[in-house]
Design an enzyme around this catalytic site. Structure first.
Site, PDB file in Angstrom:
ATOM      1  N   LYS A  97      37.997  38.779  41.661  1.00 43.83           N
ATOM      2  CA  LYS A  97      38.739  39.878  41.121  1.00 43.83           C
ATOM      3  C   LYS A  97      39.193  39.713  39.802  1.00 43.83           C
ATOM      4  O   LYS A  97      39.174  40.411  38.884  1.00 43.83           O
ATOM      5  CB  LYS A  97      39.640  40.259  42.039  1.00 43.83           C
ATOM      6  N   SER A 104      42.584  43.623  42.768  1.00 45.59           N
ATOM      7  CA  SER A 104      43.595  43.329  43.838  1.00 45.59           C
ATOM      8  C   SER A 104      45.036  42.367  43.496  1.00 45.59           C
ATOM      9  O   SER A 104      44.710  41.905  42.289  1.00 45.59           O
ATOM     10  CB  SER A 104      42.535  42.450  44.825  1.00 45.59           C
ATOM     11  N   TYR A 131      38.580  35.068  46.667  1.00 48.04           N
ATOM     12  CA  TYR A 131      38.507  36.592  46.582  1.00 48.04           C
ATOM     13  C   TYR A 131      39.101  37.031  45.385  1.00 48.04           C
ATOM     14  O   TYR A 131      38.848  37.636  44.463  1.00 48.04           O
ATOM     15  CB  TYR A 131      38.823  36.993  47.838  1.00 48.04           C
TER      16      TYR A 131
END
Lengths: 330, 330
Positions: A154, A126, A150
């Site tokens: 990642k 991402s 998040y």
């Protein structure tokens, strides 16, 4: 080819499943078997070969071993708790996005201890691995400085993918997808939702809300381009990647104004009039920290291709989601 | 203050324990209790307050919870499988350097769910988070691109430290130590061993082997400087760190030739003559990928201080390890 898709029930997972069945081969080897897994049971596709659909949570014990028990040649790891939920639910985010990924990599490594096994593993990373301060155009050597849980999960997964690949335990490639526009479906609570809905709703004669100014710039690709990235990542020679196993995908840098101008060209003024301006400071502030543009030269040199205009992105949506029914221009 | 040191039996851990007892306070608060843990039972220090020494493997179940059960105000996490062993034993490296660190962070976070708990956590990271290609002088914004499993584990720990700190679960600070010279003790099998032994052995009249050329440049600090970094990291205001919680420590960029010239100035020609040149291509190749110099302006601005000459580093060794017995000059 035996292909495993983890996260097969999501929008990208379902489109990827269909695309693999249509394509029928990977580097000339026929697709013979598919294992489709997700947290909810994926729909059984129309596929003449062997297919298995599994309701499975990768972060639970023994699930990763179960998923790779047929020793798939190619694995797509798309499963993740999305950004907002990973921020709100710290434990769940780490359990799925970190423990789940580690469980998968470990199951693959351990299977290789019994007999040689080095599957191609395509991982969807991402842009959230990058955090402000960011340059206007972000290059391929931008550092990983995530500012969310998040993004951290990642970034860690990218580091693990590189190390497991370096050690020869798997043949990993991470692809950082642009924001997908136009997402099919309904508006949702994601801050990015309007980037799709201001085009998607007017194309079927419905109103959409625009919470930010037309000058807001972001980085986009269509769902069709995202699927092409995944398929290309499954087929390319990974030896030129070296230790840098994760790649920013090409995309289109466009402003909201560019989106609206394209909508006007493709669907006319009546469609544009369905966009209702309702400024929302909270959404504007979130979006303000997001990347605006990438050079993505590495991805382009490796043969990944995205759209070059929003007119094309809208046409892709009309072809793929609206059965090619172009709205009548007023 | 209740202070926990994980990795207390190692060279740095023992020196840190002594330094904390001598200093007697952290930011004016008296050191009242120490918990010293390592994979082997740490020696019991001469300390009037409460002290507990524990043989404990952080990566085993419930150990992290046990270690923080007294809710230490300050935690030093020094424990790690070193670079060569983490590369040779993949499972052990990840178990200790990643799972162990995660277990500690999770135990702290969960203790904070019961009642507020945000200990200062000082984590020793490593220059191994950086991998070639590297500039001659590495700045504070160099990307994390590790090329070893050890470096990957340290880079992941830095990302976790930043995210757990951002969420307020702990007050973390990561410090990337220079290569420690002069390490007390005997030569070992580490590729870096000679950086200490070519000074340490001649200072006590013994021969040492130099496997590389005098032009080799690297980044150094004394054990005394390393301890000062740890103590300073325990005391500074972490609010200016923002999301960048890990800091390259200042050090001295010096060539092997600089080391030898300093040895000549401090201990004379006779000492220098004890250095035997035995070129070793394998060692030279490993060292060739290592960093040569850092600007470390961020660490300096935060008040971390290292030696500015190898003469000083040698004098520190003579004072701290040789009971101030300067060898007779010939």
């Amino acid at each position: 080819m035996n292909i495993l898709i983890i996260g097969a029930a999501g929008m990208i997972g379902r489109k990827l499943t269909r695309a693999l069945i249509e394509k029928g081969e990977i580097n000339g080897k026929p697709v013979e078997r598919m294992v489709l897994a997700d947290i909810m049971q994926p729909p059984a596709p129309d596929f003449p070969g062997a297919v298995e659909t599994l309701e499975a949570d990768l972060s639970q014990p023994d699930i990763a071993e179960r998923l790779i028990s047929s020793r798939p040649d190619l694995i797509f790891h798309l499963a993740a708790i999305v950004s907002g939920e990973a921020e709100a639910n710290f434990e769940k985010g780490y359990r799925v996005n970190l423990d789940g990924t580690l469980s998968l990599f470990e199951a693959i490594r351990k299977a290789g201890l019994e007999q040689p096994y080095t599957p191609r593993l395509v991982f969807t990373s991402s842009l959230a691995v990058f955090g402000s301060p960011l340059p206007d155009v972000i290059g391929d050597t931008q550092c990983l400085t995530p500012l969310t849980s998040y993004g951290t999960q990642k970034a860690i997964s990218e580091l693990l993918l590189a190390d497991y690949s370096r050690k020869g335990f798997l043949d990993g490639i991470g692809i950082r997808l642009p924001t997908i526009s136009i997402r099919p479906g309904k508006p949702n609570k994601a801050a990015s939702s309007f980037f799709s809905s201001i085009l998607r709703e007017p194309l079927i004669g419905e109103e959409a809300v625009l919470p930010v100014s037309e000058s807001v710039r972001h980085w986009f690709a269509s769902p069709r381009a995202a699927i092409s990235f995944l398929l290309h990542a499954a087929e390319i020679d990974t030896s030129p990647l070296g230790q840098q196993r994760s790649i920013t995908m090409p995309g289109l840098s466009a402003t909201v104004g560019d989106q609206i101008a394209a909508l006007r060209r493709v669907a006319g003024d009546a469609a544009v009039k369905l966009i209702r301006r309702e400024p929302n400071a909270a959404v504007a502030e979130i979006i303000d920290g997001w990347p605006r543009s990438f050079s993505a030269q590495r991805g382009e040199a490796l043969g990944f291709k995205a759209e070059s205009s929003f007119d094309d992105i809208i046409r892709v949506h009309i072809e793929d989601e609206l059965e090619n029914a172009v709205p009548e221009r007023v």
